[in-house]
Motif scaffolding. Structure first.
Motif, PDB file in Angstrom:
ATOM      1  N   HIS B  49       0.483  -1.306   0.472  1.00  0.00           N
ATOM      2  CA  HIS B  49      -0.214   0.444   0.391  1.00  0.00           C
ATOM      3  C   HIS B  49       0.831   1.393  -0.003  1.00  0.00           C
ATOM      4  CE1 HIS B  49      -4.209  -1.431   0.694  1.00  0.00           C
ATOM      5  NE2 HIS B  49      -3.487  -2.344   0.615  1.00  0.00           N
ATOM      6  N   SER B  59      -0.878  11.552   0.634  1.00  0.00           N
ATOM      7  CA  SER B  59      -1.450   9.941   1.081  1.00  0.00           C
ATOM      8  C   SER B  59      -2.087   9.096   0.067  1.00  0.00           C
ATOM      9  CB  SER B  59      -2.090  10.191   1.820  1.00  0.00           C
ATOM     10  OG  SER B  59      -3.288  10.898   2.039  1.00  0.00           O
ATOM     11  N   GLN B  60      -2.180  10.851  -1.292  1.00  0.00           N
ATOM     12  CA  GLN B  60      -3.029   9.842  -2.316  1.00  0.00           C
ATOM     13  C   GLN B  60      -2.354   8.781  -2.509  1.00  0.00           C
ATOM     14  OE1 GLN B  60      -6.196  11.259  -3.529  1.00  0.00           O
ATOM     15  NE2 GLN B  60      -5.930  11.709  -1.313  1.00  0.00           N
ATOM     16  N   GLN B  61      -3.137   7.475  -2.835  1.00  0.00           N
ATOM     17  CA  GLN B  61      -2.698   6.520  -3.993  1.00  0.00           C
ATOM     18  C   GLN B  61      -2.560   7.319  -5.752  1.00  0.00           C
ATOM     19  OE1 GLN B  61      -4.827   2.986  -3.266  1.00  0.00           O
ATOM     20  NE2 GLN B  61      -3.128   2.901  -2.318  1.00  0.00           N
ATOM     21  N   VAL B 119      -2.298   6.944   7.116  1.00  0.00           N
ATOM     22  CA  VAL B 119      -3.527   6.824   6.495  1.00  0.00           C
ATOM     23  C   VAL B 119      -2.857   5.276   6.077  1.00  0.00           C
ATOM     24  CG1 VAL B 119      -5.298   7.627   4.415  1.00  0.00           C
ATOM     25  CG2 VAL B 119      -3.500   9.168   6.137  1.00  0.00           C
ATOM     26  N   LYS B 122      -4.487   2.698   8.274  1.00  0.00           N
ATOM     27  CA  LYS B 122      -5.641   2.454   8.761  1.00  0.00           C
ATOM     28  C   LYS B 122      -6.400   1.732   7.393  1.00  0.00           C
ATOM     29  CE  LYS B 122      -6.641   6.838  11.009  1.00  0.00           C
ATOM     30  NZ  LYS B 122      -7.385   7.981  11.414  1.00  0.00           N
ATOM     31  N   ILE B 123      -6.157   1.628   6.476  1.00  0.00           N
ATOM     32  CA  ILE B 123      -6.795   1.427   5.157  1.00  0.00           C
ATOM     33  C   ILE B 123      -5.993  -0.275   5.265  1.00  0.00           C
ATOM     34  CG2 ILE B 123      -6.538   1.340   2.394  1.00  0.00           C
ATOM     35  CD1 ILE B 123      -6.103   4.449   1.946  1.00  0.00           C
ATOM     36  N   GLN B 126      -8.704  -1.665   7.647  1.00  0.00           N
ATOM     37  CA  GLN B 126     -10.113  -2.026   7.426  1.00  0.00           C
ATOM     38  C   GLN B 126     -10.477  -2.678   5.927  1.00  0.00           C
ATOM     39  OE1 GLN B 126     -12.742   0.014   8.849  1.00  0.00           O
ATOM     40  NE2 GLN B 126     -11.225   0.038  10.094  1.00  0.00           N
TER      41      GLN B 126
END
Lengths: 458, 422
Positions: B49, B59-61, B119, B122-123, B126
């Motif tokens: 990730h 933090s954007q992919q 971030v 967290k992803i 989830q």
């Protein structure tokens, strides 16, 4: 290998595209047999496989009012025996050829699908129409499958995502067909008998109400020859007229909470009723939902880490399908996630959408379109949607034209006309103790149980 | 099919298919959960990730965004033995796809912010909730693996990661892992679709040729040692109460690694016993004894071992013990009786159609090419795939069954609803 002369490149700026290769969807050959059967064939010689798919306009929207789940029960019963084949023989013959036989129903149609080696085309055509035309609905099989469907219904009550979907549909489409559980409920399935199935089959399973889609490594003339020799030429049945589905008027925002005390994550659904697949704006709305989808991912997932997935879409159905955003959200972020979803919807309505975002969305949808042609599965899915929604023969081409033609101002106008944050239905399935207060800010919270087939509102 | 090896050690395989203007790119690193330190279960997944964000994107992919804006679809996955990044793009965007992967392998992670890692953490947590913890029976595969492989063995840990491991990994852990394993000599790149091999290799050379090889990286691979000393198998039974509607029993065994000696025969045996409604297990448990509402057979393959599982879900009102006994008895009977020839022929044909289904899709094909190159250094093995099943004689499967389904090596895992007597 030897080192080739390397061309320089920038690590900062992405490289420009090369000259695009032209692409034309493979030609569809369309026929209608004298018996009324519509046939759509695409020769797709990627592998030695053939995909036969018959869609019958007998989906869940035609379920008798007291028997929700009727279509979902009837379709698998087609493989439980015909006048000439037992259930066991059907399974054995299918599996002997390495084929997959799949039956299912959505709102619009029931489907019988056979994926097999192209060399077995004759067997495939003969089997598929034997199952469609001559099922005997053995009483023991009806009973056994009913129990199986009830078991599936019970399993759904343990899956937070399924509960959220069912509850959302119930809230948005209360009192209409779309508000009922597609796969049935205990009450809807309990008293369906064999006579009901025979009557329904007689009404809906005529050639005029069917479309056969064939995609794969075959010659259209060969397949047509098999069809003509296997099927009678006498016209049968009539084309079904779908019921009018009118969702209730939006009465303002409503919030529903299903308590799932042990859930480690909350399943969230936000949205409302929207347009049918054959609505003239459907293609352009795909561009809008793609932009929203990308923004929600950037915001909820990548900026804040609230969730792993979030998806926003206009569902394609014969009637006015839902506009829905779905996500599995961290329990401590549910209220914030609902607020951000609403903010993103409002931003689309209030601020001009940059051309770069629109072009990204167009490209993405065009790419999806292209990807759907790499396998026979993808081609069949597109043709089925067209067949059951009466889309024009040139829908592949017109879809691309429409998504490429839409600009910023029409998209903002579409957002204002077709998105309604003030009429959102919000459904959260998670631990009430943790999430009740958080979502109270979104509106009056009603706690409901997990069974949309039941009336229990607590 | 064309194969190359760049001077930095990166292996490249290209298979043109010009039916539609689409290209699939699959870049795999031999870096998976097996390469993580034991106490950092989830580090490889977190690294997958984290390497999808970029210094200029916070933090954007950004990788997915670059690809998607150009009409592509991008994804990453972490398994026990490898981490891979795949994309399918309109073929005019091949360069963009290669450029994005070049950025991933050379953008220095040290420039990334701690908040970006938080971030992504967290992803990943989830994702675990969504795929494992918040799903009925979602933990079954993890539980099976932890019983089939000894404690501490890399295959006993889930590639998705464990919450404590995901939470404890810091930027130094991620960077160390990345620097050790994300190197061209540890990578395989496969391209399938609308490409000319000559042009494609020029572009590959342009974007990857100047990256230094990893050198003599310290690449801890506890697995290679551990496999040599994999303890003898011993039977284990476990009953777990969970939030599930019906009891479900998994009867599980270890089998050979992916496409290794004996793998095809084991795969065919598993298919013969439990795939389809006319399979012997379905007949015995669903139709005749009526103890199960459904039976499935799975074989999940890792590089050096596979996990076979026959899975039965109890019919309503059938208790777990009865289901468990019936499943064990049915499999044991079939091992002794053997599988009828007709059933084996059926499974052979199904294996063939399944193989063609995977190969029809460019992404599936690129992934197969990359994996065969990574594990065997020979993607041409795929050409014989169809024969590998049809060459197996039904009589030979008797022995396969006896070896595979040894009672001494099985794990019996049952998940039962809270409140059910066990």
């Amino acid at each position: 290998m030897s080192v080739l002369a390397r061309q320089p490149f920038s690590l900062v700026e992405p490289p420009p595209p090369a000259r695009p290769s032209p692409f034309r969807p493979p030609p569809c050959r369309r026929f209608q047999l004298p018996n009324g059967l519509r046939v759509v064939l695409v020769e797709h010689p990627a592998t030695p496989l053939l995909h036969l798919h018959c869609a019958v306009l007998a989906g869940a929207q035609y379920d008798p009012p007291e028997h929700e789940g009727f279509a979902s029960l009837l379709m698998p019963l087609l493989r439980e025996g015909t006048a000439g084949r037992s259930a066991e023989r059907i399974s054995e013959e299918t599996e002997d050829t390495g084929a997959d036989l799949i039956t299912w129903a959505d709102w619009d149609a029931g489907s019988l699908v056979l994926e097999l080696l192209a060399e077995d085309v004759g067997f495939g055509v003969e089997l598929i129409f034997d199952l469609l035309l001559s099922p005997v609905f053995p009483p023991a099989a009806v009973e056994s499958l009913r129990h199986k469907q009830l078991a599936k219904f019970r399993q759904r009550q343990w899956k937070a995502a399924e509960i959220a979907n069912d509850r959302f549909a119930h809230a948005v489409y209360d009192g209409t067909v779309y508000g009922r559980p597609l796969n049935g409920s205990e009450s809807g399935l309990s008293d369906i008998d064999r006579d009901d199935l025979v009557d329904f089959h007689r009404t809906f399973f005529g050639f005029r109400n069917m479309t056969l889609i064939g995609v794969g490594n075959f010659q259209a003339t060969t397949l047509m020859r098999h069809l003509e020799s296997a099927l009678p030429s006498t016209p049968q049945g009539r084309r079904a007229q779908p019921p009018v589905i009118a969702p209730p008027a939006l009465p303002g925002k409503r919030v529903y909470l299903v308590n799932s005390p042990h859930a480690s994550q909350t399943e969230l659904r936000v949205g409302h009723a929207s347009v049918a697949r054959n609505h003239p704006e459907f293609a352009r709305l795909q561009v809008l939902s793609r932009i929203l989808d990308r923004r929600l991912n950037a915001n909820l997932r990548e900026r804040r880490g609230y969730c792993y997935h979030v998806r926003s879409r206009f569902a394609a159905r014969g009637g006015p399908g839902p506009f829905i955003t779905a996500a599995g959200v961290a329990n401590d972020s549910v209220g914030a996630a609902v607020r951000e979803i609403e903010c993103e919807v409002e931003r689309l309505q209030q601020e001009p959408i940059p051309e770069e975002e629109i072009s990204g969305a167009r490209n993405h949808l065009s790419g999806d379109f292209l990807r759907s042609f790499q396998s026979s599965h993808g081609v069949v899915a597109g043709l089925r949607q067209a067949a059951v929604n009466d889309l024009p023969d040139n829908h592949f081409e017109s879809y691309l034209e429409e998504i490429h033609a839409v600009g910023p101002k029409p998209l903002t106008a579409l957002a204002r006309q077709y998105l309604h944050a003030d009429g959102h239905v919000v459904v959260a399935v998670g631990p009430a103790r943790e999430i009740h207060k958080q979502i109270a800010g979104a509106g009056q919270v009603t706690e409901v149980d997990s069974r949309s087939g039941d009336s229990g509102v607590t | 099919m064309q194969r190359y090896r760049l001077t930095n050690g990166m292996r490249v395989v290209i298979q043109p298919d010009r039916r539609i203007p689409l290209v699939a790119i699959h870049l795999c690193y031999l870096a998976g959960a097996r390469h993580e330190p034991r106490e950092r279960c989830g580090l490889a997944h977190l690294c997958e990730h984290f390497t999808s964000v970029s210094p200029e994107g916070g933090s954007q992919q950004v990788y997915a965004q670059w690809i998607e804006k150009a009409g592509g679809l991008a994804n990453g996955s972490t398994l026990h033995d490898q981490t891979s990044y795949s994309a399918s793009l309109p073929s005019e965007q091949l360069r963009l796809g290669l450029w994005a992967e070049r950025r991933r392998i050379t953008d220095p992670l040290s420039k990334f912010t701690l908040s970006a890692l938080e971030v992504q953490r967290k992803i990943v947590l989830q994702e675990r909730c969504e795929r494992v913890d918040n799903r009925p029976y979602g933990r079954s595969f993890e539980l099976l693996q932890s019983s089939l492989y000894p404690s501490g063995h890399p295959y006993s840990r889930p590639p998705a990661g464990l919450p404590e491991g995901i939470r404890s990994a810091d930027t130094t852990d991620v960077e160390t892992y990345y620097l050790n394993y994300y190197t061209p000599d540890n990578a395989v790149l496969a391209l399938a679709g609308d490409v000319s091999p000559d042009e494609a290799i020029r572009e590959v050379e342009r974007y990857f040729g100047d990256i230094p090889a990893g050198g003599k990286k310290k690449r801890p691979d506890g697995a290679s040692q551990t496999f040599k000393h994999l303890p003898a198998k011993s039977e284990r039974r476990e009953v777990v109460k969970d939030h599930v509607p019906f009891a479900r029993t998994h009867l599980s065994y270890r089998a050979p690694g992916y496409k290794m000696e004996g793998w095809h025969a084991a795969s065919l045996y598993v298919r013969s016993l439990g795939v389809g409604r006319s399979s012997p297990l379905w007949r015995k448990l669903v139709k005749e004894r009526k103890v199960a509402q459904g039976v499935q057979a799975h074989m999940v393959s890792m590089r050096e071992a596979s996990t076979v599982a026959f899975v039965a879900t109890a019919a309503p009102k059938v208790e777990c013990q009865k289901l468990e006994d019936a499943l064990i008895e049915a499999v044991d009977e079939l091992v002794v009786e053997g599988v009828p020839q007709a059933v084996v022929r059926r499974a052979q044909k199904k294996a063939l159609t399944d193989h063609y289904s995977v190969m029809e899709n460019l992404n599936g094909r690129a992934e197969m090419l990359a994996t065969m190159t990574a594990y065997f250094d020979d993607p041409t093995l795929l050409r014989d795939e169809a024969n590998r099943y049809s060459d197996i004689e039904p009589d030979d499967l008797m022995k396969v069954g006896r070896n595979l389904c040894e009672a001494a090596g099985r794990v019996v895992l049952s998940m039962v609803p809270h409140g059910e007597r066990v």
